[in-house]
Design an enzyme around this catalytic site. Sequence first.
Site, short mmCIF file in Angstrom:
data_model
loop_
_atom_site.label_atom_id
_atom_site.label_comp_id
_atom_site.label_asym_id
_atom_site.label_seq_id
_atom_site.Cartn_x
_atom_site.Cartn_y
_atom_site.Cartn_z
N HIS A 232 0.82 -1.22 0.00
CA HIS A 232 0.00 0.00 0.00
C HIS A 232 0.85 1.27 0.00
O HIS A 232 0.35 2.35 -0.29
CB HIS A 232 -0.91 0.05 1.23
N ASP B 268 -2.37 -10.57 -2.16
CA ASP B 268 -2.94 -10.02 -0.92
C ASP B 268 -4.40 -9.63 -1.22
O ASP B 268 -4.71 -9.20 -2.33
CB ASP B 268 -2.14 -8.78 -0.51
N HIS C 222 -6.07 -7.20 -0.43
CA HIS C 222 -6.25 -5.77 -0.71
C HIS C 222 -5.52 -5.38 -2.00
O HIS C 222 -4.49 -5.97 -2.33
CB HIS C 222 -5.71 -4.93 0.44
N ASP D 202 -4.03 -12.66 3.50
CA ASP D 202 -5.29 -12.22 4.09
C ASP D 202 -6.50 -12.54 3.20
O ASP D 202 -7.62 -12.18 3.53
CB ASP D 202 -5.25 -10.74 4.48
N1 Q9C Z 1 -11.82 0.86 8.69
C1 Q9C Z 1 -2.44 -5.06 4.34
O1 Q9C Z 1 -3.06 -6.10 4.31
N2 Q9C Z 1 -7.99 -1.46 6.97
N3 Q9C Z 1 -3.00 -3.92 4.72
C2 Q9C Z 1 -8.52 -0.23 7.45
C3 Q9C Z 1 -10.47 0.93 8.25
C4 Q9C Z 1 -6.67 -1.36 6.53
C5 Q9C Z 1 -4.38 -3.89 5.08
C6 Q9C Z 1 -9.95 -0.40 7.80
C7 Q9C Z 1 -6.23 -2.63 5.92
C8 Q9C Z 1 -4.81 -2.56 5.47
C9 Q9C Z 1 -1.02 -5.02 4.02
ZN ZN Z 2 -3.95 -7.00 2.76
#
Ligand code: Q9C
Ligand code: ZN
Length: 655
Positions: A151, A191, A193, A284
Amino acid sequence: MNMAGKTSVNGESNGKVHRKVGLVYDETMCKHDTPHGEAHPERPDRIRVIWENLQLAGVTQRCVVLGGTKAEDAHLQLVHTKDHVNLVKSSTNKKDYQSDRIASLVNSIYLNRSTSEAAYLAAGSVVEVAEKVAKGELDSGFAIVRPPGHHAEADEAMGFCFFNNVAVAASYLLDERPDLGVKKILIVDWDVHHGNGTQKMFWEDPRVLVFSVHRREDGGFYPGGDAGSYNMVGEGPGEGFNINVPWEQGRCGDADYLAAWDHILIPVAKEFNPDIILLSAGFDAAIGDPLGGCRVTPYGYSVMLKKLMEFAQGKIVMALEGGYNLDSIAKSSLACVQVLLEDNPIQGSSEEIPFMSTWRVIQAVRKRLCAYWPSLADELSSKLINQKTPTPIVLTSNSNSEAKDNAHELLDQLSKLNIETHKVDTKVSTSWRSDLSKVDVWYASFGSNMWKPRFLCYIQGGQVEGMTKPCVGSMDKSPPKGITWGTYPNRLFFGRESTNVWGKGGVAFTNPLTNPNDQTHMCLYRITLEQFNDVLFQENGLNVDFASPIFGLTALQLVEKNGSTPLEADLAPWYGNVVCLGREGDVPILTMTCTLSVIEKFASGEVPLSPPAKAYANTLIRGLVEGGIFSEEEAEAYIDDAASKPLYINGASRF
Ligand code: Q9C
Ligand code: ZN
């Protein structure tokens, strides 16, 4: 302590020649943690359990074990701005990492004094493995690193990431090491995301084909927006070299991922013919992951990886990204390392077939990209798309009888894992929503949810003024069956420094301990226990499609008996305590706040009390005014008072 300082080179064991697989593990990367020990899913144990499970399985002795290496600034600056590198570097300074300067720049990020060191190690370690694989010193490798990277953008840390580890390694090979002959890199990002940072960094670069498969849900899933759409194919010379496969919903599993492999990634990889593959290996999307909601099994990961081994002579560099269920990430990692170690055929079958939406996405991606990749041009057969039974997965490679033995062993292990996880899944996922939809509760809100339009974001989805991003809403979008107000003898206060949804400023908490001198005004919404869970998920930054409730029937009984019940701390670090304020008829009145141990930290100053920012305070004021509780002036005074008084721990009775 560095547990993996020594390099051992074991190309052979039991007379069998194995591929030389590098593993990086460095305990120092565990030191990156939340500043006050708050629970967070991206936690030190993630890499520990992966490493320990590899040791337990006896695979570390068969690998080349490397300690971490810190990245060089010059290499980080191949993809990051100088300012960003300096900002992360300067965060070692205690005053700095707690300062607003950094806090205001961050998005799903926390820092402590070891963050910088860990971030340098994570990036440097991926560079090191990539270099060794490119040189041929290793056949492949797995950098078990944190913080994750995909990210992170040129000038921004976000989504638990600081430096884009994989992007740094790719640029290093291309720009700094022409001697190694790497001209084309395939980055595969599985991943759950979207790898927004990686996409941006190679947006116009045809030397790097970036493939990301992720949950997107029309931009509602982190990191959100349009970036993860399949229309984002790159620009200029890089046009066609960025491929997104955006799932429309959670719950995707082996069959969906393998369909994306078979009908998008693998044909494109054949045409692109990479010199090396860098794998942004987040786990994930694994079954059981609290953030991802998908259901890829260790077996599924192993097959995806095995299919990639057919390219670039198996030169694969895996780098850990996300993955938050310790058990899932340990098992998935082991399955992958076993694939890297032994070039054996794997056979197996998945009991699932892809979702209809999966075929819709795959067809859309193929259509969007077929001008650049002719192998995507053919229509998929309707027989395939309408299949009702799973296609057996059969992978072949040059096998001998010994290899087959190993394959059976591996398959045995993997299918055990597979069966286990499937069982767990069907047990928990099928009925909790329908069970809990039959039970009503009053949800008592004392923060921004007091303003009905804001609360409705948690039910119907969407966002109101002041919120930085939309909520996905509950799976059950029916409006509350009743609304009323109540006043309770609890202390309202504002704490923590910033939130994802409101940005800077403290947010409302109430002390679960009561005191007759305290008053918290609360707006009560009658909703189902299913919806209450969806509010809890969203309040804690989680997805709403968990396989199990965070607050189920047993917890409800407990809270009615004991007055309050803590939730699983890893899942609910902020609003991790459900408190029963009484009953209205036979319907329990529940609120959610922090646990008593966090109250102690607030009282001691270990976790900061901070006044709410204007936009957030205004939302509470609107709620109180529109609810007829206060005039605007009175509401302001009520909030100012709560925001300015110190917080004492009272000895009064707990509910
Ligand atoms: N309500 C990786 O898996 N989530 N990052 C935020 C806010 C962030 C995930 C939720 C998720 C980041 C590397
Ligand atoms: Zn992730």
